[in-house]
Structure formats: structure tokens, C-alpha cells
Design a protein around this motif. Structure first.
Motif, short mmCIF file in Angstrom:
data_model
loop_
_atom_site.label_atom_id
_atom_site.label_comp_id
_atom_site.label_asym_id
_atom_site.label_seq_id
_atom_site.Cartn_x
_atom_site.Cartn_y
_atom_site.Cartn_z
N THR A 140 31.49 -11.12 -16.59
CA THR A 140 30.45 -10.38 -16.64
C THR A 140 29.17 -10.97 -16.19
OG1 THR A 140 29.82 -10.65 -18.79
CG2 THR A 140 31.58 -9.23 -18.58
N GLU A 155 26.55 -11.37 -18.08
CA GLU A 155 26.04 -12.10 -19.31
C GLU A 155 26.80 -13.35 -19.26
OE1 GLU A 155 26.97 -8.87 -19.26
OE2 GLU A 155 24.72 -8.27 -19.26
N ASP A 156 28.16 -13.48 -18.66
CA ASP A 156 28.75 -14.82 -18.46
C ASP A 156 28.11 -15.80 -17.67
OD1 ASP A 156 30.43 -13.89 -20.31
OD2 ASP A 156 32.14 -13.32 -18.76
N GLU A 174 25.15 -16.93 -17.78
CA GLU A 174 24.24 -17.73 -18.52
C GLU A 174 24.33 -19.17 -18.43
OE1 GLU A 174 22.89 -16.35 -22.55
OE2 GLU A 174 21.23 -18.15 -22.25
N ASP A 222 16.61 -12.96 -16.19
CA ASP A 222 17.33 -12.06 -17.05
C ASP A 222 18.50 -12.60 -17.74
OD1 ASP A 222 15.21 -10.37 -16.96
OD2 ASP A 222 16.28 -8.92 -15.64
N PHE A 223 19.52 -12.97 -16.98
CA PHE A 223 20.72 -13.48 -17.12
C PHE A 223 20.82 -14.99 -17.26
CE2 PHE A 223 21.57 -9.44 -14.79
CZ PHE A 223 22.15 -8.81 -15.93
#
Ligand code: ARG
Length: 253
Positions: free
Chosen positions: A128, A130-131, A133, A155-156
Motif C-alpha cells: 500500500t 503507507e508501506d 515509508e 505525506d508517505f
């Protein structure tokens, strides 16, 4: 009799002159592209020629309008400067129109739509946004994807790596020197189909904003209108569908 003969000779001279002018007049248009973007444009390794969806569109339109076509390959981020300096007459390179580019070039209507994907390796832990990061995400230098990545990187929490040619970017991913690529769906699908060990997912977008490809011209170019007319003709007479089937749908199989 003599008069008729003279008349014939004159007619012949005049028609030769016209034919000669005619062939001189068939003006050459120089198209700029970045041939690193299959199936839009890439080098056919067996012939060394540039082939693809964009090339067939350019051939059709210039042919119909009575121009010769010459194709010049360059890095994607050199295309707009080349239009501005008058080195090339138009660009087909899967180029997405946006406000910033529209300050320096004119665009035709959009002829094909696209989406952005994250491409990564099957063994990665990235499933995703989010991963991402702490990861490195590569994009093509000067592309809309570069802008998109820059916009969402904070953001990420990923780092943006800018590289030049798409096949090299895919090599960097396979070699493990970057963690993911943000790239266009159709181009990504080609690499995913040809290459083991890659996977992808869509980059979510706000209010189904869509990316498209359009032809770019120098500002105020007189080619915009006739090219647009031919694009519409291609959409109406089935030529566009035929090319889409040939270049995009064939590779899904
Ligand atoms: N659609 C994207 C853009 O306009 C990428 C196009 C890249 N094209 C290419 N031939 N490499 O920025």
C-alpha cells in the motif's frame, strides 16, 4: 499542326514544373519523442527503428496532411525545450497536458487516458502507499510522475529518486537499488508481463482525476488545428480503436 505541337510541349513543360514543385513542397515535420516508453514508443531491437502507438498516430496524421515525417529521439525532459527552440515541430511521447507545460507549449486534445501505478518487486513488503515509508521511489526525470511523487513524498515519508530512461529505472528496481517506481499503467503492464518478479498497485487519486496523453506543439503552432481534426477523424473512423487494440490490448494477453 505546329501550333498543336507547341501547345503539347508547353503543357508538358508546365506539368513537369508542377510535379517538381509538388515533391519539393512536401514538407518534412520533425517529431520529438523519448523512445523509452513501450508501447507508446520504443526501439524495435531487431530493426533499430522507433515503433509504437504514438508513432503510428504520427504516421497516420502526417500522411493524411501530406507531410513527410522524421522522428528524433531524446530524453523526455528535453522535449519541451526542443519545441520551444523550434528544433522539432511536435511531440508525441505519451505526454500529459498540464497547466505548467501549457505555459510553454500548446496541446492537442487528449487521445488516450492513463493511471499511475506503484511498481515493486514481488518479494518486497510494499503493498500500500503507507508501506512506502522510509523507501526510495523512482520516477522519470521531468515527468508528471515526478511531480506527483514530489507532492506526496512527505505525506508517505518516501524519498524520490529521479532517473532518465524507463528501462533503466526498471533495471534499478530489479537490481534492488531502489524500492519502487511510480509509473504509468500501460507502460508498467508491459514490463510486468515481460519480466518475472514484479508486482504493482494503483496510486489512489482525488476525485477520479485522470491522466491523458496529448500531442504537444510550439506555442501558436498552426499544426494544432489540422492535427486535432485528424485525431477526431481517427476516433470516428475506427483507426484509433485499431491502434489501441494493436498496441495496448494485445499485450494484456
Ligand atoms: N505521461 C507522463 C508525462 O507526461 C510521462 C510520459 C513519459 N513519456 C516518455 N516517452 N518517456 O509526464
Amino acid at each position: 499542326m505546329k501550333k498543336i505541337f507547341m501547345y503539347l510541349v508547353m503543357t508538358m513543360i508546365v506539368s513537369f514544373a508542377l510535379v517538381a514543385c509538388g515533391s519539393d513542397d512536401s514538407e518534412t515535420l520533425v517529431m520529438g519523442t523519448s523512445a523509452d516508453y513501450p508501447p507508446y514508443e520504443s526501439f524495435d531491437t531487431s530493426t533499430g527503428e522507433i515503433v509504437g502507438f504514438d508513432i503510428d498516430i504520427a504516421r497516420y496524421i502526417t500522411d493524411e496532411l501530406g507531410y513527410e515525417l522524421e522522428i528524433e529521439d531524446m530524453d523526455f525532459n528535453s522535449l519541451i525545450p526542443a519545441l520551444e527552440s523550434g528544433r522539432i515541430d511536435f511531440v508525441l511521447a505519451g505526454m500529459t497536458p498540464d497547466d505548467e507545460r501549457s505555459q510553454s507549449v500548446d496541446f492537442s486534445d487528449i487521445y488516450y487516458l492513463a493511471k499511475n501505478l506503484i511498481v515493486t518487486t514481488e518479494d518486497s513488503d510494499i503493498h500500500t502507499m503507507e508501506d512506502l515509508e522510509g523507501k526510495t521511489v523512482a520516477v522519470q526525470l521531468g515527468s508528471i510522475q515526478e511531480q506527483e511523487a514530489e507532492t506526496i513524498a512527505d505525506d508517505f515519508g518516501f524519498e524520490v529518486v529521479k532517473l532518465n530512461r524507463i528501462p533503466e529505472i526498471v533495471q534499478e528496481l530489479l537490481a534492488g537499488r531502489i524500492d519502487a517506481i511510480l509509473m504509468e499503467d500501460k507502460v508498467a503492464e508491459g514490463f510486468l508481463g515481460a519480466q518475472e518478479g514484479l508486482m504493482s498497485f494503483e496510486v489512489p487519486v482525488e476525485d477520479d482525476e485522470e491522466l491523458g496523453a496529448a500531442i504537444a506543439f510550439p506555442k501558436e503552432s498552426e499544426l494544432v488545428e489540422p492535427f486535432n481534426e485528424k485525431l477526431i477523424e481517427m476516433m470516428e473512423n475506427g483507426k484509433m480503436d485499431e491502434l489501441i487494440l494493436e498496441w495496448f490490448d494485445a499485450e494484456d494477453e
